[in-house]
Design an enzyme around this catalytic site. Sequence first.
Site, mmCIF file in Angstrom:
data_model
loop_
_atom_site.group_PDB
_atom_site.id
_atom_site.type_symbol
_atom_site.label_atom_id
_atom_site.label_comp_id
_atom_site.label_asym_id
_atom_site.label_seq_id
_atom_site.Cartn_x
_atom_site.Cartn_y
_atom_site.Cartn_z
ATOM 1 N N SER A 64 56.178 67.047 -20.609
ATOM 2 C CA SER A 64 56.560 67.033 -22.026
ATOM 3 C C SER A 64 55.460 66.325 -22.809
ATOM 4 O O SER A 64 54.785 65.431 -22.280
ATOM 5 C CB SER A 64 57.869 66.258 -22.202
ATOM 6 N N ALA A 121 58.953 58.349 -19.565
ATOM 7 C CA ALA A 121 58.508 57.806 -18.278
ATOM 8 C C ALA A 121 58.707 58.837 -17.171
ATOM 9 O O ALA A 121 57.834 59.052 -16.319
ATOM 10 C CB ALA A 121 59.273 56.526 -17.958
ATOM 11 N N SER A 122 59.856 59.506 -17.181
ATOM 12 C CA SER A 122 60.129 60.490 -16.126
ATOM 13 C C SER A 122 59.165 61.667 -16.232
ATOM 14 O O SER A 122 58.711 62.209 -15.222
ATOM 15 C CB SER A 122 61.586 60.984 -16.202
ATOM 16 N N LYS A 123 58.801 62.040 -17.449
ATOM 17 C CA LYS A 123 57.863 63.154 -17.630
ATOM 18 C C LYS A 123 56.427 62.718 -17.335
ATOM 19 O O LYS A 123 55.579 63.530 -16.984
ATOM 20 C CB LYS A 123 57.989 63.723 -19.048
ATOM 21 N N ILE A 143 61.036 72.285 -28.692
ATOM 22 C CA ILE A 143 61.317 73.715 -28.535
ATOM 23 C C ILE A 143 62.804 73.938 -28.836
ATOM 24 O O ILE A 143 63.648 73.118 -28.428
ATOM 25 C CB ILE A 143 61.011 74.171 -27.079
ATOM 26 N N ASN A 188 61.531 73.470 -13.774
ATOM 27 C CA ASN A 188 61.901 73.381 -15.192
ATOM 28 C C ASN A 188 63.180 72.581 -15.451
ATOM 29 O O ASN A 188 63.384 72.093 -16.567
ATOM 30 C CB ASN A 188 62.039 74.824 -15.713
ATOM 31 N N TYR A 228 62.989 59.097 -20.779
ATOM 32 C CA TYR A 228 62.544 60.494 -20.698
ATOM 33 C C TYR A 228 61.012 60.573 -20.580
ATOM 34 O O TYR A 228 60.487 61.237 -19.693
ATOM 35 C CB TYR A 228 63.038 61.254 -21.931
ATOM 36 N N VAL A 281 68.676 70.009 -8.148
ATOM 37 C CA VAL A 281 67.279 69.750 -7.769
ATOM 38 C C VAL A 281 67.070 68.396 -7.094
ATOM 39 O O VAL A 281 66.023 68.158 -6.505
ATOM 40 C CB VAL A 281 66.303 69.869 -8.977
HETATM 41 N N1 LIG Z 1 63.437 71.694 -25.465
HETATM 42 C C1 LIG Z 1 62.431 70.879 -25.657
HETATM 43 O O1 LIG Z 1 62.153 70.488 -26.810
HETATM 44 C C2 LIG Z 1 61.567 70.421 -24.505
HETATM 45 C C3 LIG Z 1 60.375 69.742 -24.797
HETATM 46 C C4 LIG Z 1 59.567 69.298 -23.752
HETATM 47 C C5 LIG Z 1 59.947 69.531 -22.441
HETATM 48 N N2 LIG Z 1 61.110 70.189 -22.186
HETATM 49 C C6 LIG Z 1 61.474 70.368 -20.778
HETATM 50 O O2 LIG Z 1 61.667 71.741 -20.520
HETATM 51 C C7 LIG Z 1 62.651 71.885 -19.488
HETATM 52 C C8 LIG Z 1 63.747 72.839 -19.949
HETATM 53 O O3 LIG Z 1 64.413 72.271 -21.059
HETATM 54 P P1 LIG Z 1 65.351 73.074 -22.063
HETATM 55 O O4 LIG Z 1 64.996 72.607 -23.401
HETATM 56 O O5 LIG Z 1 65.335 74.507 -21.729
HETATM 57 O O6 LIG Z 1 66.756 72.390 -21.713
HETATM 58 P P2 LIG Z 1 68.205 73.005 -21.408
HETATM 59 O O7 LIG Z 1 69.128 71.847 -21.488
HETATM 60 O O8 LIG Z 1 68.471 74.198 -22.252
HETATM 61 O O9 LIG Z 1 68.057 73.493 -19.889
HETATM 62 C C9 LIG Z 1 67.936 72.597 -18.823
HETATM 63 C C10 LIG Z 1 68.586 73.239 -17.605
HETATM 64 O O10 LIG Z 1 68.396 72.343 -16.493
HETATM 65 C C11 LIG Z 1 69.614 72.365 -15.750
HETATM 66 N N3 LIG Z 1 69.748 71.155 -14.933
HETATM 67 C C12 LIG Z 1 69.978 69.879 -15.348
HETATM 68 N N4 LIG Z 1 70.084 69.058 -14.287
HETATM 69 C C13 LIG Z 1 69.918 69.824 -13.176
HETATM 70 C C14 LIG Z 1 69.926 69.548 -11.782
HETATM 71 N N5 LIG Z 1 70.149 68.308 -11.311
HETATM 72 N N6 LIG Z 1 69.716 70.575 -10.918
HETATM 73 C C15 LIG Z 1 69.509 71.830 -11.387
HETATM 74 N N7 LIG Z 1 69.517 72.155 -12.690
HETATM 75 C C16 LIG Z 1 69.717 71.159 -13.577
HETATM 76 C C17 LIG Z 1 70.716 72.471 -16.805
HETATM 77 O O11 LIG Z 1 71.939 72.912 -16.237
HETATM 78 C C18 LIG Z 1 70.093 73.459 -17.772
HETATM 79 O O12 LIG Z 1 70.437 74.800 -17.438
HETATM 80 C C19 LIG Z 1 63.156 70.469 -19.184
HETATM 81 O O13 LIG Z 1 62.480 69.953 -18.063
HETATM 82 C C20 LIG Z 1 62.783 69.704 -20.431
HETATM 83 O O14 LIG Z 1 62.648 68.328 -20.192
HETATM 84 C C21 LIG Z 1 61.922 70.640 -23.188
#
Ligand SMILES: NC(=O)c1ccc[n+]([C@@H]2O[C@H](COP(=O)([O-])OP(=O)(O)OC[C@H]3O[C@@H](n4cnc5c(N)ncnc54)[C@H](O)[C@@H]3O)[C@@H](O)[C@H]2O)c1
Length: 244
Positions: A137, A151-153, A182, A85, A149, A59
């Site tokens: 987030s 800050a980026s969000k 999650i 995502n 994290y 991305v």
């Molecule tokens: N799990 C949580 O508790 C939670 C809470 C708040 C927000 N989020 C956000 O939800 C989103 C999904 O998180 P998740 O928990 O499913 O995490 P996860 O680690 O299971 O999935 C993240 C996916 O992003 C992909 N990824 C990472 N860097 C990438 C890049 N440069 N280009 C393309 N793909 C890339 C990874 O390969 C992975 O498949 C994220 O943005 C995360 O910050 C998650």
Amino acid sequence: MSRLKEKVAIITGGASGIGASVARLFAAEGAVVVAADINEDALSTVSQEENIHGVKLDVTSDENWQQVIRDVEKEHGKIDILINNAGVTSEKTISEVDYKDWELLSRINGFGTMLGMKHTGPAMEKNGSGSIVNLSSVTSMIGMGLNSYSASKGSVRAISKAAAAQFGRNGVRVNAVFPGVIETPMSKGLESSASALERINRMTPLGRLGKPEEVANVLLFLASDEASYVTGAEIAIDGGYSAM
Ligand SMILES: NC(=O)c1ccc[n+]([C@@H]2O[C@H](COP(=O)([O-])OP(=O)(O)OC[C@H]3O[C@@H](n4cnc5c(N)ncnc54)[C@H](O)[C@@H]3O)[C@@H](O)[C@H]2O)c1
């Protein structure tokens, strides 16, 4: 079920966790799903499912995005939905944060989200409609001990509003969601610590962690035409954590 019938959806980070759950739900609701991820091994699993096409995408790369948009438009004719995502986390405390950590999180979570909108937004505007949902987030709303994290969000939260204001004139909606903790590979560390889990559950009115499907259901609504007058909105999916 056909709430996304004939829609073409790109889901970044679609090979794991929340993204893979969204890919499955959207495909079940009739969409053609492009699961775009940097992890090719994980992609090969999710793309075995009906109506899910796996593509490699970093991305943070303009060139990668250009290629993906070209291929999707050639193959499927249009882009209706983008779920921004893909993301990474860091648990460094304020005293541990260095520029490398800060830059990595900002590049993938913030700039990656911006590039997604930069490249899909015009393709949607051309068609006069589209829906973009950005994964921020709850850590961008309240302190939770995460720093680079959060800050980026926070930047995801801000650019979602900016993009909603710009793209709305041409029928493209942009919304942001704010998950709490999650159950995905990203939160494994927390889940395996009994004391951290107990603390989070105590601070969450619904008393438990969320499931990827519970995030996917909200994204389905925002992506669909049912949300046709919703743009620039912020929806917490956190069991009430941010209400405490
Ligand atoms: N799990 C949580 O508790 C939670 C809470 C708040 C927000 N989020 C956000 O939800 C989103 C999904 O998180 P998740 O928990 O499913 O995490 P996860 O680690 O299971 O999935 C993240 C996916 O992003 C992909 N990824 C990472 N860097 C990438 C890049 N440069 N280009 C393309 N793909 C890339 C990874 O390969 C992975 O498949 C994220 O943005 C995360 O910050 C998650």
